[in-house]
Design a protein around this motif. Structure first.
Motif, PDB file in Angstrom:
ATOM      1  N   ASP A  92       9.475  30.793  27.611  1.00  0.00           N
ATOM      2  CA  ASP A  92      10.670  29.961  27.558  1.00  0.00           C
ATOM      3  C   ASP A  92      10.337  28.565  28.074  1.00  0.00           C
ATOM      4  N   ARG A  93       9.069  28.142  27.896  1.00  0.00           N
ATOM      5  CA  ARG A  93       8.630  26.830  28.370  1.00  0.00           C
ATOM      6  C   ARG A  93       9.568  25.741  27.867  1.00  0.00           C
ATOM      7  N   ALA A  94      10.038  24.932  28.781  1.00  0.00           N
ATOM      8  CA  ALA A  94      10.961  23.853  28.437  1.00  0.00           C
ATOM      9  C   ALA A  94      10.277  22.841  27.521  1.00  0.00           C
ATOM     10  N   ALA A  95      11.042  22.326  26.557  1.00  0.00           N
ATOM     11  CA  ALA A  95      10.515  21.338  25.615  1.00  0.00           C
ATOM     12  C   ALA A  95      11.637  20.404  25.182  1.00  0.00           C
ATOM     13  N   ALA A  96      11.245  19.285  24.610  1.00  0.00           N
ATOM     14  CA  ALA A  96      12.195  18.298  24.087  1.00  0.00           C
ATOM     15  C   ALA A  96      11.663  17.777  22.759  1.00  0.00           C
ATOM     16  N   ARG A  97      12.566  17.429  21.853  1.00  0.00           N
ATOM     17  CA  ARG A  97      12.200  16.923  20.535  1.00  0.00           C
ATOM     18  C   ARG A  97      12.956  15.647  20.245  1.00  0.00           C
ATOM     19  N   VAL A  98      12.469  14.908  19.240  1.00  0.00           N
ATOM     20  CA  VAL A  98      13.077  13.628  18.884  1.00  0.00           C
ATOM     21  C   VAL A  98      13.372  13.591  17.390  1.00  0.00           C
ATOM     22  N   VAL A  99      14.637  13.371  17.058  1.00  0.00           N
ATOM     23  CA  VAL A  99      15.044  13.152  15.674  1.00  0.00           C
ATOM     24  C   VAL A  99      14.924  11.654  15.428  1.00  0.00           C
ATOM     25  N   CYS A 100      13.899  11.260  14.659  1.00  0.00           N
ATOM     26  CA  CYS A 100      13.649   9.856  14.329  1.00  0.00           C
ATOM     27  C   CYS A 100      14.288   9.558  12.980  1.00  0.00           C
ATOM     28  N   VAL A 101      15.114   8.509  12.945  1.00  0.00           N
ATOM     29  CA  VAL A 101      15.806   8.126  11.723  1.00  0.00           C
ATOM     30  C   VAL A 101      15.396   6.698  11.380  1.00  0.00           C
ATOM     31  N   ASP A 102      14.900   6.511  10.135  1.00  0.00           N
ATOM     32  CA  ASP A 102      14.480   5.167   9.729  1.00  0.00           C
ATOM     33  C   ASP A 102      15.652   4.377   9.160  1.00  0.00           C
ATOM     34  N   GLY A 103      15.395   3.146   8.741  1.00  0.00           N
ATOM     35  CA  GLY A 103      16.432   2.260   8.232  1.00  0.00           C
ATOM     36  C   GLY A 103      17.103   2.747   6.965  1.00  0.00           C
ATOM     37  N   ASP A 104      16.461   3.681   6.248  1.00  0.00           N
ATOM     38  CA  ASP A 104      17.041   4.256   5.037  1.00  0.00           C
ATOM     39  C   ASP A 104      17.718   5.595   5.294  1.00  0.00           C
ATOM     40  N   GLY A 105      17.824   5.992   6.576  1.00  0.00           N
ATOM     41  CA  GLY A 105      18.465   7.257   6.915  1.00  0.00           C
ATOM     42  C   GLY A 105      17.588   8.474   6.758  1.00  0.00           C
ATOM     43  N   ARG A 106      16.288   8.247   6.573  1.00  0.00           N
ATOM     44  CA  ARG A 106      15.354   9.373   6.442  1.00  0.00           C
ATOM     45  C   ARG A 106      14.901   9.828   7.823  1.00  0.00           C
TER      46      ARG A 106
ATOM     47  N   ARG B 140      10.122  10.950  25.225  1.00  0.00           N
ATOM     48  CA  ARG B 140       9.481   9.641  25.009  1.00  0.00           C
ATOM     49  C   ARG B 140       7.957   9.765  24.960  1.00  0.00           C
ATOM     50  N   ARG B 141       7.384  10.529  25.867  1.00  0.00           N
ATOM     51  CA  ARG B 141       5.930  10.711  25.894  1.00  0.00           C
ATOM     52  C   ARG B 141       5.451  11.424  24.638  1.00  0.00           C
ATOM     53  N   GLU B 142       6.125  12.513  24.291  1.00  0.00           N
ATOM     54  CA  GLU B 142       5.715  13.292  23.116  1.00  0.00           C
ATOM     55  C   GLU B 142       5.812  12.479  21.832  1.00  0.00           C
ATOM     56  N   LEU B 143       6.860  11.661  21.710  1.00  0.00           N
ATOM     57  CA  LEU B 143       6.987  10.831  20.512  1.00  0.00           C
ATOM     58  C   LEU B 143       5.766   9.927  20.364  1.00  0.00           C
ATOM     59  N   THR B 144       5.379   9.272  21.435  1.00  0.00           N
ATOM     60  CA  THR B 144       4.225   8.372  21.374  1.00  0.00           C
ATOM     61  C   THR B 144       2.942   9.142  21.088  1.00  0.00           C
ATOM     62  N   GLU B 145       2.743  10.281  21.768  1.00  0.00           N
ATOM     63  CA  GLU B 145       1.518  11.053  21.570  1.00  0.00           C
ATOM     64  C   GLU B 145       1.398  11.563  20.138  1.00  0.00           C
ATOM     65  N   GLU B 146       2.484  12.101  19.596  1.00  0.00           N
ATOM     66  CA  GLU B 146       2.412  12.743  18.283  1.00  0.00           C
ATOM     67  C   GLU B 146       2.525  11.784  17.109  1.00  0.00           C
TER      68      GLU B 146
ATOM     69  N   PRO C  32       6.847   3.945  19.527  1.00  0.00           N
ATOM     70  CA  PRO C  32       7.156   3.614  20.919  1.00  0.00           C
ATOM     71  C   PRO C  32       8.180   4.576  21.531  1.00  0.00           C
ATOM     72  N   GLY C  33       7.828   5.141  22.672  1.00  0.00           N
ATOM     73  CA  GLY C  33       8.730   6.044  23.371  1.00  0.00           C
ATOM     74  C   GLY C  33      10.044   5.392  23.741  1.00  0.00           C
ATOM     75  N   GLU C  34      10.015   4.072  23.922  1.00  0.00           N
ATOM     76  CA  GLU C  34      11.230   3.342  24.291  1.00  0.00           C
ATOM     77  C   GLU C  34      12.308   3.420  23.205  1.00  0.00           C
ATOM     78  N   ALA C  35      11.930   3.814  22.001  1.00  0.00           N
ATOM     79  CA  ALA C  35      12.908   3.949  20.919  1.00  0.00           C
ATOM     80  C   ALA C  35      13.819   5.159  21.109  1.00  0.00           C
ATOM     81  N   VAL C  36      13.400   6.105  21.944  1.00  0.00           N
ATOM     82  CA  VAL C  36      14.204   7.305  22.165  1.00  0.00           C
ATOM     83  C   VAL C  36      15.411   6.943  23.020  1.00  0.00           C
ATOM     84  N   LEU C  37      16.587   7.252  22.501  1.00  0.00           N
ATOM     85  CA  LEU C  37      17.838   6.983  23.201  1.00  0.00           C
ATOM     86  C   LEU C  37      18.187   8.154  24.113  1.00  0.00           C
TER      87      LEU C  37
END
Length: 159
Positions: free
Chosen positions: A15-29, A63-69, A73-78
């Protein structure tokens, strides 16, 4: 076994804790990462993210995982997230947990350049893609979590 591991059938569980990021571009993809589980024999698409390190908050991990993978920029994560219950098998381990899915929005379509994969990620990574909802629905390999389209809808309404 640690407190976070138990046995499910013949497979260890986590049950290792994790976090994910839904990245949306300017076209909604939405940005999805493509992975192959050589143990389970399946491939899947999911948003970037991963485990939370000791002493790290879920937001910091996202933020860290977004940059690594992705090299983005991790700063984009709200600091906006929705809880997502997940249960899946990966590399012989059964996971059952609730993860935070955060939102990151980008103008245009930023260049993705994975640069800090773990050895496990190097062995399982197949690529990435930016997908519209219609394209996500038509992918040959499954989305993880299976209700990802609903998750994207929920998180994008927040931001």
């Amino acid at each position: 076994m640690s407190d976070s591991q138990a046995s499910v059938g013949d497979s260890p569980a986590s049950d290792r804790a994790a976090a994910r990021v839904v990245c949306v571009d300017g076209d909604g993809r939405v940005l999805l990462m493509h992975w192959h589980d050589a143990v389970g024999g399946r491939s899947l698409w999911e948003p970037p993210g991963g485990g939370i390190d000791p002493g790290e908050s879920p937001f910091e991990a996202a933020r860290r995982e977004l940059t690594e993978e992705t090299g983005l920029p991790g700063e984009a994560v709200l600091d906006r997230w929705v809880p997502v219950r997940r249960e899946f098998d990966w590399l012989g381990v059964h996971y059952a947990k609730t993860e935070r899915f955060y939102l990151a929005r980008f103008d245009g379509t930023p260049e993705v350049a994975p640069g800090a994969f773990t050895a496990e990620e190097d062995d399982t990574y197949l690529g990435f893609g930016w997908f519209s909802p219609a394209e996500m629905a038509g992918l040959a390999d499954p989305l993880e979590p299976p209700d990802l389209m609903e998750v994207v809808s929920r998180i994008t309404r927040l931001g």
